[in-house]
Scaffold this motif. Sequence first.
Motif, PDB file in Angstrom:
ATOM      1  N   GLU A  19      19.883  14.521  68.449  1.00 37.67           N
ATOM      2  CA  GLU A  19      20.055  13.068  68.393  1.00 37.67           C
ATOM      3  C   GLU A  19      18.737  12.302  68.498  1.00 37.67           C
ATOM      4  OE1 GLU A  19      22.351   9.473  70.777  1.00 37.67           O
ATOM      5  OE2 GLU A  19      22.962  11.550  71.128  1.00 37.67           O
ATOM      6  N   ALA A  20      17.920  12.635  69.470  1.00 35.37           N
ATOM      7  CA  ALA A  20      16.658  11.909  69.657  1.00 35.37           C
ATOM      8  C   ALA A  20      15.739  12.080  68.448  1.00 35.37           C
ATOM      9  CB  ALA A  20      15.955  12.389  70.922  1.00 35.37           C
ATOM     10  N   ALA A  21      15.714  13.278  67.873  1.00 34.22           N
ATOM     11  CA  ALA A  21      14.873  13.536  66.706  1.00 34.22           C
ATOM     12  C   ALA A  21      15.383  12.785  65.474  1.00 34.22           C
ATOM     13  CB  ALA A  21      14.806  15.032  66.432  1.00 34.22           C
ATOM     14  N   VAL A  22      16.713  12.660  65.326  1.00 32.80           N
ATOM     15  CA  VAL A  22      17.285  11.899  64.215  1.00 32.80           C
ATOM     16  C   VAL A  22      16.898  10.426  64.338  1.00 32.80           C
ATOM     17  CG1 VAL A  22      19.447  11.071  63.187  1.00 32.80           C
ATOM     18  CG2 VAL A  22      19.198  13.491  63.776  1.00 32.80           C
ATOM     19  N   VAL A  23      16.998   9.872  65.537  1.00 32.27           N
ATOM     20  CA  VAL A  23      16.617   8.473  65.760  1.00 32.27           C
ATOM     21  C   VAL A  23      15.135   8.279  65.442  1.00 32.27           C
ATOM     22  CG1 VAL A  23      16.319   6.672  67.508  1.00 32.27           C
ATOM     23  CG2 VAL A  23      18.444   7.993  67.424  1.00 32.27           C
ATOM     24  N   ASP A  24      14.289   9.194  65.897  1.00 36.20           N
ATOM     25  CA  ASP A  24      12.856   9.107  65.595  1.00 36.20           C
ATOM     26  C   ASP A  24      12.610   9.136  64.085  1.00 36.20           C
ATOM     27  OD1 ASP A  24      12.295   8.979  68.290  1.00 36.20           O
ATOM     28  OD2 ASP A  24      11.696  11.093  68.458  1.00 36.20           O
ATOM     29  N   ALA A  25      13.339  10.000  63.360  1.00 35.51           N
ATOM     30  CA  ALA A  25      13.176  10.099  61.909  1.00 35.51           C
ATOM     31  C   ALA A  25      13.613   8.804  61.224  1.00 35.51           C
ATOM     32  CB  ALA A  25      13.962  11.285  61.368  1.00 35.51           C
ATOM     33  N   LEU A  26      14.690   8.188  61.705  1.00 34.61           N
ATOM     34  CA  LEU A  26      15.146   6.917  61.144  1.00 34.61           C
ATOM     35  C   LEU A  26      14.090   5.827  61.319  1.00 34.61           C
ATOM     36  CD1 LEU A  26      18.860   6.960  62.333  1.00 34.61           C
ATOM     37  CD2 LEU A  26      18.094   6.947  59.951  1.00 34.61           C
ATOM     38  N   VAL A  27      13.488   5.776  62.507  1.00 37.01           N
ATOM     39  CA  VAL A  27      12.443   4.787  62.792  1.00 37.01           C
ATOM     40  C   VAL A  27      11.219   5.063  61.924  1.00 37.01           C
ATOM     41  CG1 VAL A  27      10.835   3.951  64.545  1.00 37.01           C
ATOM     42  CG2 VAL A  27      13.233   4.325  65.137  1.00 37.01           C
ATOM     43  N   GLU A  28      10.816   6.326  61.867  1.00 32.64           N
ATOM     44  CA  GLU A  28       9.615   6.728  61.133  1.00 32.64           C
ATOM     45  C   GLU A  28       9.758   6.485  59.626  1.00 32.64           C
ATOM     46  OE1 GLU A  28       7.916  11.039  60.075  1.00 32.64           O
ATOM     47  OE2 GLU A  28       7.982  10.628  62.222  1.00 32.64           O
ATOM     48  N   GLN A  29      10.948   6.670  59.087  1.00 32.65           N
ATOM     49  CA  GLN A  29      11.157   6.544  57.639  1.00 32.65           C
ATOM     50  C   GLN A  29      10.897   5.138  57.136  1.00 32.65           C
ATOM     51  OE1 GLN A  29      11.715   8.953  55.379  1.00 32.65           O
ATOM     52  NE2 GLN A  29      11.596   7.369  53.819  1.00 32.65           N
ATOM     53  N   GLY A  30      11.208   4.142  57.926  1.00 23.09           N
ATOM     54  CA  GLY A  30      11.022   2.761  57.473  1.00 23.09           C
ATOM     55  C   GLY A  30      12.211   2.301  56.663  1.00 23.09           C
ATOM     56  N   THR A  31      12.019   2.101  55.364  1.00 26.09           N
ATOM     57  CA  THR A  31      13.075   1.602  54.491  1.00 26.09           C
ATOM     58  C   THR A  31      14.079   2.706  54.167  1.00 26.09           C
ATOM     59  OG1 THR A  31      11.538   0.026  53.520  1.00 26.09           O
ATOM     60  CG2 THR A  31      13.554   0.460  52.298  1.00 26.09           C
ATOM     61  N   LEU A  32      15.358   2.404  54.375  1.00 27.48           N
ATOM     62  CA  LEU A  32      16.436   3.351  54.091  1.00 27.48           C
ATOM     63  C   LEU A  32      17.306   2.806  52.973  1.00 27.48           C
ATOM     64  CD1 LEU A  32      17.523   4.122  57.758  1.00 27.48           C
ATOM     65  CD2 LEU A  32      16.127   5.565  56.286  1.00 27.48           C
ATOM     66  N   SER A  33      17.821   3.719  52.139  1.00 28.13           N
ATOM     67  CA  SER A  33      18.747   3.343  51.067  1.00 28.13           C
ATOM     68  C   SER A  33      19.685   4.512  50.801  1.00 28.13           C
ATOM     69  CB  SER A  33      17.989   2.967  49.796  1.00 28.13           C
ATOM     70  OG  SER A  33      17.227   4.068  49.342  1.00 28.13           O
ATOM     71  N   THR A  34      20.810   4.230  50.175  1.00 26.40           N
ATOM     72  CA  THR A  34      21.803   5.255  49.879  1.00 26.40           C
ATOM     73  C   THR A  34      21.195   6.354  49.015  1.00 26.40           C
ATOM     74  OG1 THR A  34      23.555   3.618  49.988  1.00 26.40           O
ATOM     75  CG2 THR A  34      24.064   5.652  48.824  1.00 26.40           C
ATOM     76  N   GLY A  35      21.446   7.611  49.402  1.00 32.10           N
ATOM     77  CA  GLY A  35      20.964   8.757  48.645  1.00 32.10           C
ATOM     78  C   GLY A  35      19.626   9.303  49.097  1.00 32.10           C
ATOM     79  N   LEU A  36      18.939   8.605  49.983  1.00 28.83           N
ATOM     80  CA  LEU A  36      17.625   9.043  50.452  1.00 28.83           C
ATOM     81  C   LEU A  36      17.766  10.289  51.319  1.00 28.83           C
ATOM     82  CD1 LEU A  36      14.564   8.351  50.702  1.00 28.83           C
ATOM     83  CD2 LEU A  36      15.171   7.137  52.804  1.00 28.83           C
ATOM     84  N   ARG A  37      16.953  11.325  51.021  1.00 32.02           N
ATOM     85  CA  ARG A  37      16.909  12.524  51.860  1.00 32.02           C
ATOM     86  C   ARG A  37      15.746  12.371  52.823  1.00 32.02           C
ATOM     87  NH1 ARG A  37      14.082  16.977  51.960  1.00 32.02           N
ATOM     88  NH2 ARG A  37      13.182  16.605  49.912  1.00 32.02           N
TER      89      ARG A  37
END
Length: 142
Positions: A19-37
């Motif tokens: 969970e903590a690593a997923v949250v960090d990845a979401l923050v680190e990624q910046g812009t999110l959109s449907t279909g993004l790996r």
Amino acid sequence: MAPLKGVLIHLLAGAKNEEAAVVDALVEQGTLSTGLRVDSGDVEFIVGTCDPEVGQYVKGRTEVIVGDQTLRVFKKVHVLPYLDTFAYNNDLMYFENIKPYFDTKQRGEFSVGFDFAYKGVRFSVVGTEPADSFGVVGWDTI
């Protein structure tokens, strides 16, 4: 960039996805959109949907929903272009069309016979390993 109200993610098999690593990845990624790996360290997932369609994850404001099934990842995928859109340069087509499609536009599991288009070039999946199964392309798929 507008903050996301909600995001649905699909975890990929083979990654720890704590969970903590997923949250960090979401923050680190910046812009999110449907279909993004998204892959970062021991995390790998595909963004299923976003509300609104494009935005940034904001801790405490963005609801994250994890899909109920972990998606299988193919070891290998064999993709061929349709002749009517073939660009006569395999390296160019891989780096300009195939790789960007699987990094940014995957919508779910697929199998042999799946057709897709990216930047005006049409492709068909003609083989997968393991064969006769459904899955997605991950960071270690060949």
